[in-house]
Design a protein around this motif. Structure first.
Motif, PDB file in Angstrom:
ATOM      1  N   THR A 167      15.420  -7.349 -25.773  1.00  0.00           N
ATOM      2  CA  THR A 167      14.354  -8.064 -26.469  1.00  0.00           C
ATOM      3  C   THR A 167      13.218  -7.113 -26.830  1.00  0.00           C
ATOM      4  O   THR A 167      12.670  -7.177 -27.930  1.00  0.00           O
ATOM      5  CB  THR A 167      13.822  -9.212 -25.590  1.00  0.00           C
ATOM      6  N   ILE A 168      12.888  -6.229 -25.908  1.00  0.00           N
ATOM      7  CA  ILE A 168      11.814  -5.275 -26.165  1.00  0.00           C
ATOM      8  C   ILE A 168      12.208  -4.329 -27.302  1.00  0.00           C
ATOM      9  O   ILE A 168      11.434  -4.113 -28.239  1.00  0.00           O
ATOM     10  CB  ILE A 168      11.455  -4.510 -24.887  1.00  0.00           C
ATOM     11  N   TYR A 169      13.428  -3.772 -27.241  1.00  0.00           N
ATOM     12  CA  TYR A 169      13.882  -2.887 -28.317  1.00  0.00           C
ATOM     13  C   TYR A 169      13.939  -3.628 -29.656  1.00  0.00           C
ATOM     14  O   TYR A 169      13.562  -3.079 -30.689  1.00  0.00           O
ATOM     15  CB  TYR A 169      15.260  -2.298 -28.003  1.00  0.00           C
ATOM     16  N   HIS A 170      14.387  -4.874 -29.619  1.00  0.00           N
ATOM     17  CA  HIS A 170      14.473  -5.657 -30.841  1.00  0.00           C
ATOM     18  C   HIS A 170      13.083  -5.834 -31.453  1.00  0.00           C
ATOM     19  O   HIS A 170      12.874  -5.588 -32.653  1.00  0.00           O
ATOM     20  CB  HIS A 170      15.097  -7.023 -30.524  1.00  0.00           C
ATOM     21  N   ASN A 171      12.118  -6.215 -30.627  1.00  0.00           N
ATOM     22  CA  ASN A 171      10.750  -6.406 -31.130  1.00  0.00           C
ATOM     23  C   ASN A 171      10.139  -5.097 -31.618  1.00  0.00           C
ATOM     24  O   ASN A 171       9.441  -5.075 -32.634  1.00  0.00           O
ATOM     25  CB  ASN A 171       9.874  -7.045 -30.053  1.00  0.00           C
ATOM     26  N   LEU A 172      10.413  -4.005 -30.913  1.00  0.00           N
ATOM     27  CA  LEU A 172       9.913  -2.702 -31.371  1.00  0.00           C
ATOM     28  C   LEU A 172      10.543  -2.322 -32.708  1.00  0.00           C
ATOM     29  O   LEU A 172       9.879  -1.741 -33.576  1.00  0.00           O
ATOM     30  CB  LEU A 172      10.194  -1.619 -30.324  1.00  0.00           C
ATOM     31  N   GLY A 173      11.814  -2.664 -32.870  1.00  0.00           N
ATOM     32  CA  GLY A 173      12.478  -2.390 -34.141  1.00  0.00           C
ATOM     33  C   GLY A 173      11.861  -3.175 -35.285  1.00  0.00           C
ATOM     34  O   GLY A 173      11.636  -2.636 -36.373  1.00  0.00           O
ATOM     35  N   LEU A 174      11.561  -4.439 -35.034  1.00  0.00           N
ATOM     36  CA  LEU A 174      10.930  -5.265 -36.070  1.00  0.00           C
ATOM     37  C   LEU A 174       9.527  -4.764 -36.393  1.00  0.00           C
ATOM     38  O   LEU A 174       9.110  -4.757 -37.554  1.00  0.00           O
ATOM     39  CB  LEU A 174      10.889  -6.728 -35.630  1.00  0.00           C
ATOM     40  N   LEU A 175       8.810  -4.333 -35.374  1.00  0.00           N
ATOM     41  CA  LEU A 175       7.478  -3.780 -35.588  1.00  0.00           C
ATOM     42  C   LEU A 175       7.553  -2.499 -36.411  1.00  0.00           C
ATOM     43  O   LEU A 175       6.800  -2.322 -37.374  1.00  0.00           O
ATOM     44  CB  LEU A 175       6.790  -3.521 -34.252  1.00  0.00           C
ATOM     45  N   ALA A 176       8.483  -1.605 -36.061  1.00  0.00           N
ATOM     46  CA  ALA A 176       8.645  -0.358 -36.817  1.00  0.00           C
ATOM     47  C   ALA A 176       9.032  -0.656 -38.266  1.00  0.00           C
ATOM     48  O   ALA A 176       8.550   0.008 -39.193  1.00  0.00           O
ATOM     49  CB  ALA A 176       9.695   0.530 -36.146  1.00  0.00           C
ATOM     50  N   GLN A 177       9.870  -1.659 -38.458  1.00  0.00           N
ATOM     51  CA  GLN A 177      10.253  -2.052 -39.817  1.00  0.00           C
ATOM     52  C   GLN A 177       9.029  -2.527 -40.597  1.00  0.00           C
ATOM     53  O   GLN A 177       8.833  -2.151 -41.752  1.00  0.00           O
ATOM     54  CB  GLN A 177      11.305  -3.151 -39.765  1.00  0.00           C
ATOM     55  N   ALA A 178       8.194  -3.337 -39.967  1.00  0.00           N
ATOM     56  CA  ALA A 178       6.985  -3.844 -40.627  1.00  0.00           C
ATOM     57  C   ALA A 178       6.044  -2.697 -40.995  1.00  0.00           C
ATOM     58  O   ALA A 178       5.335  -2.771 -41.999  1.00  0.00           O
ATOM     59  CB  ALA A 178       6.273  -4.840 -39.726  1.00  0.00           C
ATOM     60  N   LEU A 179       6.071  -1.633 -40.188  1.00  0.00           N
ATOM     61  CA  LEU A 179       5.228  -0.461 -40.449  1.00  0.00           C
ATOM     62  C   LEU A 179       5.921   0.557 -41.356  1.00  0.00           C
ATOM     63  O   LEU A 179       5.408   1.654 -41.581  1.00  0.00           O
ATOM     64  CB  LEU A 179       4.832   0.202 -39.121  1.00  0.00           C
ATOM     65  N   GLU A 180       7.107   0.178 -41.853  1.00  0.00           N
ATOM     66  CA  GLU A 180       7.920   1.014 -42.748  1.00  0.00           C
ATOM     67  C   GLU A 180       8.367   2.322 -42.114  1.00  0.00           C
ATOM     68  O   GLU A 180       8.588   3.318 -42.788  1.00  0.00           O
ATOM     69  CB  GLU A 180       7.202   1.238 -44.075  1.00  0.00           C
ATOM     70  N   ASN A 181       8.525   2.320 -40.792  1.00  0.00           N
ATOM     71  CA  ASN A 181       9.095   3.459 -40.076  1.00  0.00           C
ATOM     72  C   ASN A 181      10.565   3.108 -39.836  1.00  0.00           C
ATOM     73  O   ASN A 181      10.952   2.682 -38.756  1.00  0.00           O
ATOM     74  CB  ASN A 181       8.352   3.695 -38.758  1.00  0.00           C
ATOM     75  N   TYR A 182      11.368   3.286 -40.869  1.00  0.00           N
ATOM     76  CA  TYR A 182      12.735   2.786 -40.859  1.00  0.00           C
ATOM     77  C   TYR A 182      13.648   3.538 -39.898  1.00  0.00           C
ATOM     78  O   TYR A 182      14.557   2.940 -39.322  1.00  0.00           O
ATOM     79  CB  TYR A 182      13.298   2.774 -42.271  1.00  0.00           C
ATOM     80  N   ALA A 183      13.415   4.821 -39.689  1.00  0.00           N
ATOM     81  CA  ALA A 183      14.242   5.577 -38.751  1.00  0.00           C
ATOM     82  C   ALA A 183      14.055   5.037 -37.329  1.00  0.00           C
ATOM     83  O   ALA A 183      15.026   4.812 -36.598  1.00  0.00           O
ATOM     84  CB  ALA A 183      13.898   7.067 -38.809  1.00  0.00           C
ATOM     85  N   GLU A 184      12.807   4.809 -36.950  1.00  0.00           N
ATOM     86  CA  GLU A 184      12.530   4.264 -35.616  1.00  0.00           C
ATOM     87  C   GLU A 184      13.050   2.834 -35.506  1.00  0.00           C
ATOM     88  O   GLU A 184      13.597   2.442 -34.467  1.00  0.00           O
ATOM     89  CB  GLU A 184      11.033   4.303 -35.320  1.00  0.00           C
ATOM     90  N   ALA A 185      12.900   2.066 -36.563  1.00  0.00           N
ATOM     91  CA  ALA A 185      13.403   0.690 -36.567  1.00  0.00           C
ATOM     92  C   ALA A 185      14.908   0.685 -36.329  1.00  0.00           C
ATOM     93  O   ALA A 185      15.418  -0.104 -35.525  1.00  0.00           O
ATOM     94  CB  ALA A 185      13.073   0.011 -37.886  1.00  0.00           C
ATOM     95  N   ARG A 186      15.619   1.579 -37.005  1.00  0.00           N
ATOM     96  CA  ARG A 186      17.075   1.643 -36.870  1.00  0.00           C
ATOM     97  C   ARG A 186      17.491   1.984 -35.438  1.00  0.00           C
ATOM     98  O   ARG A 186      18.389   1.356 -34.869  1.00  0.00           O
ATOM     99  CB  ARG A 186      17.647   2.666 -37.857  1.00  0.00           C
ATOM    100  N   VAL A 187      16.824   2.958 -34.831  1.00  0.00           N
ATOM    101  CA  VAL A 187      17.159   3.358 -33.456  1.00  0.00           C
ATOM    102  C   VAL A 187      16.927   2.197 -32.492  1.00  0.00           C
ATOM    103  O   VAL A 187      17.776   1.888 -31.652  1.00  0.00           O
ATOM    104  CB  VAL A 187      16.340   4.599 -33.036  1.00  0.00           C
ATOM    105  N   ASN A 188      15.783   1.536 -32.602  1.00  0.00           N
ATOM    106  CA  ASN A 188      15.461   0.447 -31.683  1.00  0.00           C
ATOM    107  C   ASN A 188      16.371  -0.766 -31.881  1.00  0.00           C
ATOM    108  O   ASN A 188      16.837  -1.362 -30.906  1.00  0.00           O
ATOM    109  CB  ASN A 188      13.989   0.040 -31.829  1.00  0.00           C
ATOM    110  N   LEU A 189      16.640  -1.123 -33.119  1.00  0.00           N
ATOM    111  CA  LEU A 189      17.517  -2.266 -33.371  1.00  0.00           C
ATOM    112  C   LEU A 189      18.954  -1.972 -32.944  1.00  0.00           C
ATOM    113  O   LEU A 189      19.645  -2.852 -32.420  1.00  0.00           O
ATOM    114  CB  LEU A 189      17.467  -2.660 -34.852  1.00  0.00           C
ATOM    115  N   GLN A 190      19.396  -0.737 -33.133  1.00  0.00           N
ATOM    116  CA  GLN A 190      20.749  -0.365 -32.700  1.00  0.00           C
ATOM    117  C   GLN A 190      20.860  -0.425 -31.178  1.00  0.00           C
ATOM    118  O   GLN A 190      21.862  -0.898 -30.641  1.00  0.00           O
ATOM    119  CB  GLN A 190      21.103   1.045 -33.205  1.00  0.00           C
ATOM    120  N   THR A 191      19.817   0.019 -30.475  1.00  0.00           N
ATOM    121  CA  THR A 191      19.814  -0.049 -29.012  1.00  0.00           C
ATOM    122  C   THR A 191      19.855  -1.503 -28.553  1.00  0.00           C
ATOM    123  O   THR A 191      20.610  -1.856 -27.637  1.00  0.00           O
ATOM    124  CB  THR A 191      18.575   0.667 -28.437  1.00  0.00           C
TER     125      THR A 191
END
Length: 96
Positions: A46-70
């Motif tokens: 859940t934490i990684y998922h939320n961090l991924g969504l936050l990174a996506q909202a901030l347009e940091n797509y590389a970080e979003a991808r890593v967190n959502l994949q985890t």
């Protein structure tokens, strides 16, 4: 957007607090240990998922991808098909 994220985090941690209270009522030490291990690992998803969504909202797509994949890997580990599909959809929406 920030308010929605804040509300999501709030609901998540209120749920975890309730789970923890119920866990502490358990009288068997082995059951308590199992639930702690399961809850801690699963809550990471859940934490990684939320961090991924936050990174996506901030347009940091590389970080979003890593967190959502985890998050996806943990959901699959616990055979949570619903949230695994949600994570897959979020990953599919990320630009290359």
């Amino acid at each position: 957007m920030r308010e929605a994220l804040r509300e999501g985090f709030k609901r998540n941690y209120l749920g975890l607090a309730g789970d923890y209270q119920q866990l502490m009522k358990s009288k068997q030490a082995q059951e308590r240990q199992y639930k702690i291990e399961f809850s801690d690992r699963y809550s990471q998803a859940t934490i990684y998922h939320n961090l991924g969504l936050l990174a996506q909202a901030l347009e940091n797509y590389a970080e979003a991808r890593v967190n959502l994949q985890t998050a996806l890997e943990i959901y699959l580990e616990y055979q949570d098909d619903y949230w695994a599909n949600v994570a897959r959809e979020a990953l599919a929406q990320l630009p290359d």
